[in-house]
Structures are given as structure tokens and as C-alpha cells.
Design a protein around this motif. Structure first.
Motif, PDB file in Angstrom:
ATOM      1  N   ILE A  89     -43.704 -51.658 -27.711  1.00 31.12           N
ATOM      2  CA  ILE A  89     -43.878 -51.368 -29.127  1.00 31.12           C
ATOM      3  C   ILE A  89     -45.298 -51.630 -29.626  1.00 31.12           C
ATOM      4  CG2 ILE A  89     -43.279 -53.638 -30.121  1.00 31.12           C
ATOM      5  CD1 ILE A  89     -41.439 -52.057 -32.090  1.00 31.12           C
ATOM      6  N   ASP A  90     -46.090 -52.363 -28.854  1.00 31.91           N
ATOM      7  CA  ASP A  90     -47.456 -52.672 -29.288  1.00 31.91           C
ATOM      8  C   ASP A  90     -48.484 -51.698 -28.704  1.00 31.91           C
ATOM      9  OD1 ASP A  90     -47.291 -53.471 -26.664  1.00 31.91           O
ATOM     10  OD2 ASP A  90     -48.431 -55.327 -26.950  1.00 31.91           O
ATOM     11  N   ASP A  91     -48.041 -50.634 -28.050  1.00 32.89           N
ATOM     12  CA  ASP A  91     -48.958 -49.678 -27.428  1.00 32.89           C
ATOM     13  C   ASP A  91     -48.988 -48.391 -28.259  1.00 32.89           C
ATOM     14  OD1 ASP A  91     -50.345 -47.845 -25.844  1.00 32.89           O
ATOM     15  OD2 ASP A  91     -49.496 -48.620 -23.975  1.00 32.89           O
ATOM     16  N   PRO A  92     -50.139 -48.013 -28.802  1.00 31.57           N
ATOM     17  CA  PRO A  92     -50.222 -46.817 -29.657  1.00 31.57           C
ATOM     18  C   PRO A  92     -49.921 -45.505 -28.939  1.00 31.57           C
ATOM     19  CG  PRO A  92     -52.405 -47.724 -29.242  1.00 31.57           C
ATOM     20  CD  PRO A  92     -51.431 -48.723 -28.733  1.00 31.57           C
ATOM     21  N   LYS A  93     -49.888 -45.519 -27.604  1.00 33.93           N
ATOM     22  CA  LYS A  93     -49.541 -44.292 -26.869  1.00 33.93           C
ATOM     23  C   LYS A  93     -48.050 -43.998 -26.963  1.00 33.93           C
ATOM     24  CE  LYS A  93     -50.754 -45.121 -22.642  1.00 33.93           C
ATOM     25  NZ  LYS A  93     -51.028 -46.577 -22.687  1.00 33.93           N
ATOM     26  N   ASN A  94     -47.259 -45.015 -27.284  1.00 38.04           N
ATOM     27  CA  ASN A  94     -45.806 -44.892 -27.225  1.00 38.04           C
ATOM     28  C   ASN A  94     -45.206 -44.475 -28.564  1.00 38.04           C
ATOM     29  OD1 ASN A  94     -45.972 -45.742 -24.561  1.00 38.04           O
ATOM     30  ND2 ASN A  94     -45.685 -47.906 -25.106  1.00 38.04           N
ATOM     31  N   ILE A  95     -43.954 -44.042 -28.502  1.00 36.77           N
ATOM     32  CA  ILE A  95     -43.198 -43.651 -29.699  1.00 36.77           C
ATOM     33  C   ILE A  95     -41.846 -44.348 -29.674  1.00 36.77           C
ATOM     34  CG2 ILE A  95     -42.046 -41.752 -30.918  1.00 36.77           C
ATOM     35  CD1 ILE A  95     -44.161 -39.859 -29.753  1.00 36.77           C
ATOM     36  N   VAL A  96     -41.478 -44.990 -30.778  1.00 34.31           N
ATOM     37  CA  VAL A  96     -40.108 -45.479 -30.953  1.00 34.31           C
ATOM     38  C   VAL A  96     -39.393 -44.437 -31.803  1.00 34.31           C
ATOM     39  CG1 VAL A  96     -38.613 -47.288 -31.856  1.00 34.31           C
ATOM     40  CG2 VAL A  96     -40.809 -47.894 -30.806  1.00 34.31           C
ATOM     41  N   LEU A  97     -38.360 -43.850 -31.237  1.00 42.12           N
ATOM     42  CA  LEU A  97     -37.646 -42.766 -31.910  1.00 42.12           C
ATOM     43  C   LEU A  97     -36.332 -43.286 -32.489  1.00 42.12           C
ATOM     44  CD1 LEU A  97     -37.360 -39.796 -32.668  1.00 42.12           C
ATOM     45  CD2 LEU A  97     -36.439 -39.364 -30.370  1.00 42.12           C
ATOM     46  N   ILE A  98     -36.210 -43.217 -33.810  1.00 42.16           N
ATOM     47  CA  ILE A  98     -35.005 -43.665 -34.510  1.00 42.16           C
ATOM     48  C   ILE A  98     -34.061 -42.473 -34.639  1.00 42.16           C
ATOM     49  CG2 ILE A  98     -34.091 -44.729 -36.594  1.00 42.16           C
ATOM     50  CD1 ILE A  98     -35.989 -46.545 -35.028  1.00 42.16           C
ATOM     51  N   VAL A  99     -32.851 -42.602 -34.107  1.00 46.57           N
ATOM     52  CA  VAL A  99     -31.928 -41.464 -34.079  1.00 46.57           C
ATOM     53  C   VAL A  99     -30.579 -41.774 -34.720  1.00 46.57           C
ATOM     54  CG1 VAL A  99     -33.004 -40.466 -32.026  1.00 46.57           C
ATOM     55  CG2 VAL A  99     -31.110 -42.091 -31.761  1.00 46.57           C
ATOM     56  N   GLY A 100     -30.456 -42.931 -35.358  1.00 45.39           N
ATOM     57  CA  GLY A 100     -29.166 -43.274 -35.939  1.00 45.39           C
ATOM     58  C   GLY A 100     -29.301 -44.287 -37.056  1.00 45.39           C
ATOM     59  N   TYR A 101     -28.177 -44.620 -37.630  1.00 46.94           N
ATOM     60  CA  TYR A 101     -28.133 -45.553 -38.754  1.00 46.94           C
ATOM     61  C   TYR A 101     -28.537 -46.952 -38.305  1.00 46.94           C
ATOM     62  CZ  TYR A 101     -26.265 -48.271 -42.642  1.00 46.94           C
ATOM     63  OH  TYR A 101     -26.129 -49.137 -43.698  1.00 46.94           O
ATOM     64  N   MET A 102     -29.384 -47.582 -39.109  1.00 47.66           N
ATOM     65  CA  MET A 102     -29.803 -48.957 -38.866  1.00 47.66           C
ATOM     66  C   MET A 102     -29.354 -49.818 -40.048  1.00 47.66           C
ATOM     67  SD  MET A 102     -31.322 -48.935 -35.957  1.00 47.66           S
ATOM     68  CE  MET A 102     -32.191 -47.877 -34.797  1.00 47.66           C
ATOM     69  N   ALA A 103     -28.443 -50.727 -39.799  1.00 46.31           N
ATOM     70  CA  ALA A 103     -27.887 -51.549 -40.873  1.00 46.31           C
ATOM     71  C   ALA A 103     -28.926 -52.533 -41.397  1.00 46.31           C
ATOM     72  CB  ALA A 103     -26.664 -52.304 -40.363  1.00 46.31           C
ATOM     73  N   GLU A 104     -28.662 -53.017 -42.596  1.00 44.29           N
ATOM     74  CA  GLU A 104     -29.542 -54.021 -43.193  1.00 44.29           C
ATOM     75  C   GLU A 104     -29.639 -55.247 -42.291  1.00 44.29           C
ATOM     76  OE1 GLU A 104     -29.452 -54.030 -47.933  1.00 44.29           O
ATOM     77  OE2 GLU A 104     -27.452 -54.268 -47.071  1.00 44.29           O
ATOM     78  N   ASN A 105     -30.823 -55.867 -42.303  1.00 42.97           N
ATOM     79  CA  ASN A 105     -31.079 -57.132 -41.596  1.00 42.97           C
ATOM     80  C   ASN A 105     -31.003 -57.000 -40.074  1.00 42.97           C
ATOM     81  OD1 ASN A 105     -31.267 -58.509 -44.142  1.00 42.97           O
ATOM     82  ND2 ASN A 105     -29.032 -58.505 -44.223  1.00 42.97           N
ATOM     83  N   THR A 106     -31.181 -55.789 -39.545  1.00 40.44           N
ATOM     84  CA  THR A 106     -31.255 -55.616 -38.093  1.00 40.44           C
ATOM     85  C   THR A 106     -32.698 -55.329 -37.697  1.00 40.44           C
ATOM     86  OG1 THR A 106     -30.823 -53.235 -38.199  1.00 40.44           O
ATOM     87  CG2 THR A 106     -28.909 -54.696 -37.988  1.00 40.44           C
ATOM     88  N   LEU A 107     -33.005 -55.575 -36.431  1.00 42.66           N
ATOM     89  CA  LEU A 107     -34.333 -55.252 -35.921  1.00 42.66           C
ATOM     90  C   LEU A 107     -34.595 -53.758 -36.056  1.00 42.66           C
ATOM     91  CD1 LEU A 107     -36.973 -55.842 -34.415  1.00 42.66           C
ATOM     92  CD2 LEU A 107     -35.674 -55.738 -32.267  1.00 42.66           C
ATOM     93  N   GLY A 108     -33.568 -52.945 -35.792  1.00 42.29           N
ATOM     94  CA  GLY A 108     -33.731 -51.502 -35.925  1.00 42.29           C
ATOM     95  C   GLY A 108     -34.141 -51.087 -37.325  1.00 42.29           C
ATOM     96  N   ARG A 109     -33.553 -51.723 -38.348  1.00 41.28           N
ATOM     97  CA  ARG A 109     -33.912 -51.397 -39.734  1.00 41.28           C
ATOM     98  C   ARG A 109     -35.361 -51.780 -40.008  1.00 41.28           C
ATOM     99  NH1 ARG A 109     -31.764 -50.919 -45.114  1.00 41.28           N
ATOM    100  NH2 ARG A 109     -29.921 -49.959 -44.142  1.00 41.28           N
ATOM    101  N   ARG A 110     -35.789 -52.930 -39.509  1.00 43.86           N
ATOM    102  CA  ARG A 110     -37.165 -53.366 -39.750  1.00 43.86           C
ATOM    103  C   ARG A 110     -38.171 -52.429 -39.086  1.00 43.86           C
ATOM    104  NH1 ARG A 110     -34.320 -58.321 -39.656  1.00 43.86           N
ATOM    105  NH2 ARG A 110     -34.441 -58.576 -37.387  1.00 43.86           N
ATOM    106  N   ILE A 111     -37.834 -51.940 -37.902  1.00 45.35           N
ATOM    107  CA  ILE A 111     -38.718 -50.973 -37.243  1.00 45.35           C
ATOM    108  C   ILE A 111     -38.729 -49.665 -38.016  1.00 45.35           C
ATOM    109  CG2 ILE A 111     -39.051 -49.595 -35.150  1.00 45.35           C
ATOM    110  CD1 ILE A 111     -37.871 -51.970 -33.569  1.00 45.35           C
ATOM    111  N   ALA A 112     -37.548 -49.212 -38.448  1.00 44.46           N
ATOM    112  CA  ALA A 112     -37.448 -47.961 -39.201  1.00 44.46           C
ATOM    113  C   ALA A 112     -38.191 -48.036 -40.524  1.00 44.46           C
ATOM    114  CB  ALA A 112     -35.981 -47.607 -39.431  1.00 44.46           C
ATOM    115  N   GLU A 113     -38.308 -49.235 -41.079  1.00 49.57           N
ATOM    116  CA  GLU A 113     -39.041 -49.432 -42.330  1.00 49.57           C
ATOM    117  C   GLU A 113     -40.550 -49.539 -42.107  1.00 49.57           C
ATOM    118  OE1 GLU A 113     -35.591 -51.788 -44.899  1.00 49.57           O
ATOM    119  OE2 GLU A 113     -37.125 -52.930 -43.825  1.00 49.57           O
TER     120      GLU A 113
END
Length: 343
Positions: free
Chosen positions: A235-259
Motif C-alpha cells: 500500500i505504500d508503493d505508488p506503482k500499485n493500486i488498491v481496488l475497492i469493489v464492495g461495501y466497506m462498513a464503518e470503522n473497518t480498515l477497508g472503509r478508511r482506505i476507501a476514504e
């Protein structure tokens, strides 16, 4: 706090489960009959129709569970249930709309093209059941049609691999598009550039590999599982992509990344988010506000005496509750824990 149940409890509960086909009524009491209908959300998902008789009157209650979307690859569309008197409905996306499901394939191609330019890795947190198979199917189609380069794709989750075998086994649940793909000599969940990892060693080896490549891993909200290791390492490499493909609930790591937080905590340590974060909302398997309203209008919204909105964040619950009233339902309610209603 103590867990709600133990592995032993789960094992004991399985002994009391038995399969029940769609569209076949069965009685649970003399005056109560239940029927499951395909909800089109994930394989095996079901709407629950409950018909019960009391004092010479029969009423119908529908519990939606998660409502699927129309025209989603692999799965059949949600089945309409008519003459509903009482409704318990999910409200996950009750206050927003998705791009058309048909847009997902083109959006996915754009992301793959981007990673071929940067020669990085696409890290995709995906639910093991449903979302992983949807992604694999679309990527396989793009590859078969020559729309993307044959870069390596790794499904790095034992549960996802097992769930994919279930999808492959139950072709009776596929829609016509998936069946035609199979008839034309293609296997929806297998391709030359697709690999399913099993061991921890195979998973760890992905960190040392060079891109471009795609890693699909669980858990879908980034709260546990192998996805945490892939995020920590990429996640710290600018060459990479984190692709969000689904619902991320409040207070999850996925939500923080999506934000698009600048840094996130993984395994107790803060890590800078230098990778690109992209979301494809069209990949959602949950019906949005308009899709749910279209579904209930098809069921006969004006016939519904009382609707109960559950399974949603506060804003979604409140907004969707009002939308159902505007659609013609006579009463709506957002129940609180422990609240009792007499129908």
C-alpha cells in the motif's frame, strides 16, 4: 468480551441444517409455510417468504436478506414475490445509487491497463463468496476477448478457492451468459493466467514477485486474512493500486482506505497510503436505492401494509424508510434492538 458462539457450537448447529430448494413451500408449523426464492445476491442467497394463517386469515411476510441486482453476470435475477403484507428489508445502499452493472467490465479494463503502465500490483480485497467469482469471471472475459494483457491473476484465499469450486459445481444457478460462456468452450473460473494459491508459502511468495499482476484476497473489508499482509507490503508503493469493489462498513480498515486516508494502521503500525485507491461501485452485488424500489414496485409496493428497514447505516435507514412511503407502502419503521411488533 466473550464470543457469541464457539467452533463447537457451529459444528453442532450444522447437524441441524438441511438443504431446501428454491420455490418449494415447506411447513415449519401447522399454520406457517415458508418458501425460499433466489435473491440474486450470491450463490444460494434467498428471499424468505412466510405465509401464516390465523383466525381464518392468511398473511404474507417477506424477509429480504441481501437483495441482489439485475443483469449481474453469473447469477440469475432476483425473483419477484407478489402480494406481500409485511416486509423486512435490507437498506445497505438505501440512500445512494450505483453506476450501471454493465459499466463494471469497462471500468475493470481501465484499472488493468493502468497497472500494465506502472508495472505494479492491483490489490483487491474481495468477499470470498460472490465478489471473488464475479471478478474472476469478468477478468476471464476480458482476457478471452483480447481486451487486456494476460498478466498473472492470483486468488489468494483458501476460502475463496473453495467457494469458487461451489460456483463451478452448481451450474443450475448460473444465468444464460455464464452458461453460453461455458458452451463456447470457456471455463468462467479458470484461465491460463489465473492461479489459486493454497499454502502460506505460496501467499508469501507473491510479495517478492514483480508486476504487473493482480492479487484478489480476503477478507473483503480488510479486517482479517491474507489481504492484510498484501496491503502491508504494497500500500505504500505508488506503482500499485488498491481496488475497492464492495461495501466497506464503518470503522473497518477497508472503509478508511476507501476514504483515502493518508495513513492507516495495519498490524498495529501506521503505514502511509501511497498507492492509488480506485473504487468500482458498479461491481457491487447489493441493489441500490433505485434498484430496490424498482424491485418492490414489481412486487406491488402499494399492497404492503408495513415495512421494517434493517441492515443499514443510520442515514441509509432513514432515507430508505421515507422512499418506501413515497413508493406507496402504508407504514414504515426502523426497529431498535429488542423492540417487539405484533402483526
Amino acid at each position: 468480551c466473550e464470543p457469541l458462539y464457539t467452533p463447537e457450537d457451529a459444528t453442532n448447529a450444522i447437524e441441524h441444517l438441511f438443504p431446501q430448494p428454491y420455490s418449494k413451500p415447506f411447513k415449519i408449523f401447522d399454520n406457517v409455510e415458508v418458501t425460499f426464492h433466489d435473491a440474486g445476491h450470491i450463490i444460494g442467497s434467498a428471499f424468505t417468504e412466510i405465509n401464516y394463517s390465523e383466525n381464518g386469515t392468511t398473511k404474507k411476510l417477506m424477509f429480504t436478506g441481501d437483495i441482489g441486482r439485475r443483469d449481474i453476470p453469473i447469477l440469475k435475477d432476483p425473483v419477484l414475490i407478489k402480494d406481500i403484507d409485511y416486509l423486512i428489508t435490507e437498506s445497505t445502499y438505501g440512500d445512494r445509487t450505483h453506476p450501471a452493472a454493465a459499466d463494471a467490465k469497462a471500468e475493470l479494463k481501465k484499472v488493468v491497463d493502468m497497472i500494465c503502465e506502472t508495472k505494479g500490483k492491483i490489490i483487491i480485497p474481495a468477499f470470498s463468496v460472490g465478489r471473488t467469482q464475479y471478478l474472476v469471471y469478468l477478468l476471464n472475459q476480458l482476457y478471452t476477448e483480447g481486451q487486456i494483457r494476460p498478466i498473472p491473476i492470483y486468488v489468494d484465499s483458501p476460502l475463496s478457492s473453495a467457494a469458487t469450486q461451489v460456483y463451478s459445481k452448481h451450474k443450475e444457478c448460473w444465468d444464460t451468459g455464464a452458461v453460453e460462456f461455458l458452451i463456447n468452450g470457456q471455463k468462467p473460473f479458470n484461465a491460463d493466467n489465473l492461479h489459486y494459491t493454497d499454502s502460506v508459502q505460496e501467499s508469501m511468495a507473491l510479495n517478492a514477485m514483480n508486476g504487473p499482476m493482480i492479487i484478489i484476497s480476503a477478507s473483503g473489508m480488510c479486517e482479517a486474512g491474507r489481504i492484510l499482509h498484501h496491503l502491508q507490503n504494497n500500500i505504500d508503493d505508488p506503482k500499485n493500486i488498491v481496488l475497492i469493489v464492495g461495501y466497506m462498513a464503518e470503522n473497518t480498515l477497508g472503509r478508511r482506505i476507501a476514504e483515502h486516508r493518508r495513513e492507516v494502521k495495519i498490524f498495529g503500525n501506521y503505514v502511509y497510503v501511497r498507492s492509488k485507491v480506485v473504487e468500482i461501485a458498479a461491481l457491487s452485488a447489493h441493489a441500490d436505492e433505485n434498484e430496490m424500489l424498482e424491485y418492490f414496485n414489481g412486487c406491488g409496493a402499494s399492497h404492503i401494509e408495513h415495512a421494517f428497514c434493517v441492515h443499514g447505516e443510520k442515514n441509509a435507514l432513514e432515507h430508505f424508510s421515507q422512499s418506501l412511503l413515497k413508493a406507496g407502502m402504508k407504514n414504515t419503521h426502523i426497529p431498535t434492538p429488542g423492540q417487539i411488533f405484533e402483526l
